[in-house]
Design an enzyme around this catalytic site. Structure first.
Site, PDB file in Angstrom:
ATOM      1  N   ASN A  90      -0.302  -0.835  11.344  1.00 33.48           N
ATOM      2  CA  ASN A  90       0.408   0.521  11.097  1.00 33.48           C
ATOM      3  C   ASN A  90      -0.665   1.737  11.810  1.00 33.48           C
ATOM      4  O   ASN A  90       0.092   2.680  12.399  1.00 33.48           O
ATOM      5  CB  ASN A  90       0.566   1.128   9.643  1.00 33.48           C
ATOM      6  CG  ASN A  90       1.582   2.289   9.476  1.00 33.48           C
ATOM      7  OD1 ASN A  90       2.557   2.136  10.115  1.00 33.48           O
ATOM      8  ND2 ASN A  90       0.953   3.364   8.750  1.00 33.48           N
ATOM      9  N   GLU A 102      16.835  -1.787   8.073  1.00 37.22           N
ATOM     10  CA  GLU A 102      15.864  -2.409   8.807  1.00 37.22           C
ATOM     11  C   GLU A 102      14.682  -2.339   8.173  1.00 37.22           C
ATOM     12  O   GLU A 102      14.077  -1.207   7.423  1.00 37.22           O
ATOM     13  CB  GLU A 102      15.704  -1.879  10.131  1.00 37.22           C
ATOM     14  CG  GLU A 102      14.654  -2.517  11.014  1.00 37.22           C
ATOM     15  CD  GLU A 102      14.148  -1.673  12.267  1.00 37.22           C
ATOM     16  OE1 GLU A 102      14.410  -2.199  13.291  1.00 37.22           O
ATOM     17  OE2 GLU A 102      13.528  -0.842  12.122  1.00 37.22           O
ATOM     18  N   LYS A 141       4.215  -7.682  20.789  1.00 35.37           N
ATOM     19  CA  LYS A 141       4.748  -7.253  21.974  1.00 35.37           C
ATOM     20  C   LYS A 141       3.674  -7.205  22.927  1.00 35.37           C
ATOM     21  O   LYS A 141       2.426  -7.066  22.831  1.00 35.37           O
ATOM     22  CB  LYS A 141       5.357  -5.868  21.816  1.00 35.37           C
ATOM     23  CG  LYS A 141       6.850  -6.004  21.253  1.00 35.37           C
ATOM     24  CD  LYS A 141       7.439  -4.519  21.295  1.00 35.37           C
ATOM     25  CE  LYS A 141       8.914  -4.789  20.743  1.00 35.37           C
ATOM     26  NZ  LYS A 141       9.687  -3.470  20.881  1.00 35.37           N
ATOM     27  N   GLU A 142       4.032  -7.147  24.544  1.00 34.90           N
ATOM     28  CA  GLU A 142       3.212  -7.047  25.411  1.00 34.90           C
ATOM     29  C   GLU A 142       2.015  -6.033  25.212  1.00 34.90           C
ATOM     30  O   GLU A 142       1.106  -6.243  25.550  1.00 34.90           O
ATOM     31  CB  GLU A 142       3.972  -7.048  26.908  1.00 34.90           C
ATOM     32  CG  GLU A 142       3.420  -8.027  27.788  1.00 34.90           C
ATOM     33  CD  GLU A 142       4.222  -7.662  28.993  1.00 34.90           C
ATOM     34  OE1 GLU A 142       3.653  -7.174  30.000  1.00 34.90           O
ATOM     35  OE2 GLU A 142       5.611  -8.268  29.031  1.00 34.90           O
ATOM     36  N   GLU A 174       0.723  -1.145   0.092  1.00 38.87           N
ATOM     37  CA  GLU A 174       0.175   0.161  -0.068  1.00 38.87           C
ATOM     38  C   GLU A 174       0.724   1.390   0.104  1.00 38.87           C
ATOM     39  O   GLU A 174       0.556   2.068  -0.724  1.00 38.87           O
ATOM     40  CB  GLU A 174      -0.784   0.006   1.248  1.00 38.87           C
ATOM     41  CG  GLU A 174      -1.838   1.248   1.472  1.00 38.87           C
ATOM     42  CD  GLU A 174      -3.153   1.050   0.917  1.00 38.87           C
ATOM     43  OE1 GLU A 174      -3.333   0.114   0.070  1.00 38.87           O
ATOM     44  OE2 GLU A 174      -3.825   2.232   0.782  1.00 38.87           O
ATOM     45  N   HIS A 226       9.879  -7.310  11.510  1.00 37.80           N
ATOM     46  CA  HIS A 226      11.024  -6.451  11.556  1.00 37.80           C
ATOM     47  C   HIS A 226      12.135  -7.691  10.957  1.00 37.80           C
ATOM     48  O   HIS A 226      12.205  -8.699  11.375  1.00 37.80           O
ATOM     49  CB  HIS A 226      11.522  -6.146  12.838  1.00 37.80           C
ATOM     50  CG  HIS A 226      10.674  -5.179  13.489  1.00 37.80           C
ATOM     51  ND1 HIS A 226      11.153  -4.489  14.462  1.00 37.80           N
ATOM     52  CD2 HIS A 226       9.452  -4.817  13.294  1.00 37.80           C
ATOM     53  CE1 HIS A 226      10.179  -3.595  14.934  1.00 37.80           C
ATOM     54  NE2 HIS A 226       9.095  -3.534  13.895  1.00 37.80           N
ATOM     55  N   ARG A 277      13.404   6.210   6.257  1.00 33.24           N
ATOM     56  CA  ARG A 277      14.079   7.220   6.966  1.00 33.24           C
ATOM     57  C   ARG A 277      15.517   6.926   7.255  1.00 33.24           C
ATOM     58  O   ARG A 277      15.793   5.878   7.466  1.00 33.24           O
ATOM     59  CB  ARG A 277      13.134   7.600   8.242  1.00 33.24           C
ATOM     60  CG  ARG A 277      13.148   6.535   9.176  1.00 33.24           C
ATOM     61  CD  ARG A 277      14.051   6.642  10.456  1.00 33.24           C
ATOM     62  NE  ARG A 277      14.130   5.792  11.313  1.00 33.24           N
ATOM     63  CZ  ARG A 277      14.899   4.687  11.318  1.00 33.24           C
ATOM     64  NH1 ARG A 277      15.849   4.691  10.299  1.00 33.24           N
ATOM     65  NH2 ARG A 277      14.966   3.969  12.582  1.00 33.24           N
TER      66      ARG A 277
HETATM   67  P1  0O2 Z   1      12.312   4.661  15.465  1.00 37.13           P
HETATM   68  O1  0O2 Z   1      12.281   6.382  15.339  1.00 37.13           O
HETATM   69  O2  0O2 Z   1      11.337   4.186  14.739  1.00 37.13           O
HETATM   70  O3  0O2 Z   1      13.775   4.485  14.764  1.00 37.13           O
HETATM   71  P2  0O2 Z   1      17.574  -3.654  18.740  1.00 37.13           P
HETATM   72  O4  0O2 Z   1      17.458  -2.588  17.507  1.00 37.13           O
HETATM   73  O5  0O2 Z   1      17.070  -5.054  18.297  1.00 37.13           O
HETATM   74  O6  0O2 Z   1      18.677  -3.652  19.673  1.00 37.13           O
HETATM   75  P3  0O2 Z   1      15.121  -2.517  19.433  1.00 37.13           P
HETATM   76  O7  0O2 Z   1      15.655  -1.103  18.788  1.00 37.13           O
HETATM   77  O8  0O2 Z   1      14.321  -2.221  20.485  1.00 37.13           O
HETATM   78  O9  0O2 Z   1      16.357  -3.298  19.876  1.00 37.13           O
HETATM   79  O10 0O2 Z   1      14.362  -3.280  18.409  1.00 37.13           O
HETATM   80  P4  0O2 Z   1      12.699  -3.541  18.076  1.00 37.13           P
HETATM   81  O11 0O2 Z   1      12.034  -3.510  19.191  1.00 37.13           O
HETATM   82  O12 0O2 Z   1      12.533  -4.745  17.426  1.00 37.13           O
HETATM   83  O13 0O2 Z   1      12.574  -2.429  17.125  1.00 37.13           O
HETATM   84  C1  0O2 Z   1      12.503  -0.959  17.365  1.00 37.13           C
HETATM   85  C2  0O2 Z   1      11.668  -0.337  16.350  1.00 37.13           C
HETATM   86  O14 0O2 Z   1      10.258  -0.857  16.474  1.00 37.13           O
HETATM   87  C3  0O2 Z   1      11.214   0.990  17.091  1.00 37.13           C
HETATM   88  O15 0O2 Z   1      12.215   2.152  16.449  1.00 37.13           O
HETATM   89  C4  0O2 Z   1       9.883   1.502  16.656  1.00 37.13           C
HETATM   90  O16 0O2 Z   1      10.022   1.895  15.040  1.00 37.13           O
HETATM   91  C5  0O2 Z   1       9.106  -0.221  16.399  1.00 37.13           C
HETATM   92  N1  0O2 Z   1       8.648  -0.362  17.675  1.00 37.13           N
HETATM   93  C6  0O2 Z   1       8.904  -1.310  18.455  1.00 37.13           C
HETATM   94  N2  0O2 Z   1       8.187  -1.382  19.567  1.00 37.13           N
HETATM   95  C7  0O2 Z   1       6.993  -0.492  19.342  1.00 37.13           C
HETATM   96  C8  0O2 Z   1       6.090  -0.044  20.093  1.00 37.13           C
HETATM   97  O17 0O2 Z   1       5.654  -0.515  21.131  1.00 37.13           O
HETATM   98  N3  0O2 Z   1       5.249   0.917  19.511  1.00 37.13           N
HETATM   99  C9  0O2 Z   1       5.524   1.725  18.384  1.00 37.13           C
HETATM  100  N4  0O2 Z   1       4.763   2.497  17.950  1.00 37.13           N
HETATM  101  N5  0O2 Z   1       6.706   1.294  17.597  1.00 37.13           N
HETATM  102  C10 0O2 Z   1       7.487   0.331  18.170  1.00 37.13           C
HETATM  103  P5  0O2 Z   1      12.865   3.007  17.720  1.00 37.13           P
HETATM  104  O18 0O2 Z   1      14.362   2.885  17.516  1.00 37.13           O
HETATM  105  O19 0O2 Z   1      11.981   3.279  18.793  1.00 37.13           O
HETATM  106  O20 0O2 Z   1      12.504   4.498  16.807  1.00 37.13           O
END
Ligand code: 0O2
Length: 266
Positions: free
Chosen positions: A218, A209, A182-183, A108, A190, A113
């Site tokens: 989303n 990523e 996630k919880e 879609e 990912h 970024r």
């Molecule tokens: P941004 O601005 O999106 O980049 P790791 O990288 O494996 O050491 P990390 O970063 O905790 O650990 O990895 P994870 O949890 O697999 O993925 C992180 C990214 O997934 C986040 O990026 C968010 O984009 C998204 N994400 C993960 N959990 C959530 C959540 O609960 N809510 C939302 N809305 N997005 C989530 P960043 O780094 O937070 O920021």
């Protein structure tokens, strides 16, 4: 070819490490120079000044060194940007090809970024990593990020399969938050992939990523992110529970849409 690339990366990293070490020396020199300026009346100190060069001269290499580091950082970001471009093109091609044979798009929307320097620094701090370029390239794999939004859950997995079947895309890590949310209810697939990108001096494997999710997933993730963004606002456990409920409603909508798609042989 990969061997050659690894050598390139190693060279860049070594240079970066050297820079950081030099930084420390340069900073020490700068402090020393300040100290000397304050004590200029002392002939003994003036003597030291002559040995170390005058204070202005001590600052000049510091500026040059920082400029060099900034240049390396910019170069690195250009590499990640190229990774995003390459991967986005691949996804667009797959989308168009699928459209031709299925009369609909499995993608879609695609967004991308480059992680901001501030977010990178925060993440490195959270992980207890030293702020060096080599540490950055070896440990942070979401500097280049692409978000792929699909109509149906099956599209997410189909697009991922098509992408990963390409020989120049190497899978590094999968986190399937759709099968295991996630919880708090966050759902998304990912992938960390390394993609081959050719530059004037050879090929590099650039880590990117890829976050893949449905429109419904989303909707939840984007709005939840906005709610969480204001750090000064408190989200109570009761609010968390309501957010989780919203995520479950979205998951149910996805499930119903998927079933409908299967029933009408979409
Ligand atoms: P941004 O601005 O999106 O980049 P790791 O990288 O494996 O050491 P990390 O970063 O905790 O650990 O990895 P994870 O949890 O697999 O993925 C992180 C990214 O997934 C986040 O990026 C968010 O984009 C998204 N994400 C993960 N959990 C959530 C959540 O609960 N809510 C939302 N809305 N997005 C989530 P960043 O780094 O937070 O920021």
């Amino acid at each position: 070819m990969i061997q050659k690339m690894d050598e390139n990366v190693t060279n860049i990293e070594e240079t970066a490490d050297e820079k950081v070490n030099t930084d420390t020396t340069m900073n020490e020199k700068a402090v020393e120079a300040e100290h000397m300026e304050a004590e200029q009346a002392d002939p003994e100190v003036e003597q030291q000044d002559e040995e170390a060069g005058d204070s202005a001269a001590s600052y000049l290499p510091l500026a040059a060194d920082q400029l060099d580091l900034a240049k390396q950082y910019k170069q690195m970001m250009l590499i990640y940007e190229a990774g995003i471009r390459q991967l986005t093109t691949k996804l667009q091609i797959l989308n168009r090809e699928f459209e031709q044979s299925n009369d609909r798009n499995p993608i879609e929307n695609i967004k991308s970024r480059i992680k901001s320097a501030e977010s990178i620094a925060k993440k490195m701090e959270r992980k207890g990593l030293p702020m060096t370029l080599s540490c950055l390239t070896n440990n942070i794999f979401d500097i280049a990020g692409i978000r792929v939004i699909c109509p149906f859950i099956t599209d997410v997995y189909e697009v991922a399969r098509m992408l990963l079947s390409q020989t120049d895309v190497e899978l590094v890590q999968v986190k399937d938050y759709i099968r295991e949310p996630k919880e708090n209810g966050y759902r998304s697939l990912h992938l960390i992939v390394k993609i081959n990108v050719f530059f004037s001096d050879g090929m590099r494997q650039v880590p990117v990523e890829v976050q893949m999710r449905t429109i419904a997933m989303n909707f939840w993730a984007s709005t939840e992110h906005q709610l969480r963004y204001k750090k000064d606002k408190v989200i109570t456990p009761e609010m968390h529970a309501r957010l989780k409920k919203c995520a479950d409603i979205m998951a149910d909508a996805d499930y119903q849409m998927q079933k409908l798609a299967e029933e009408i042989h979409f």
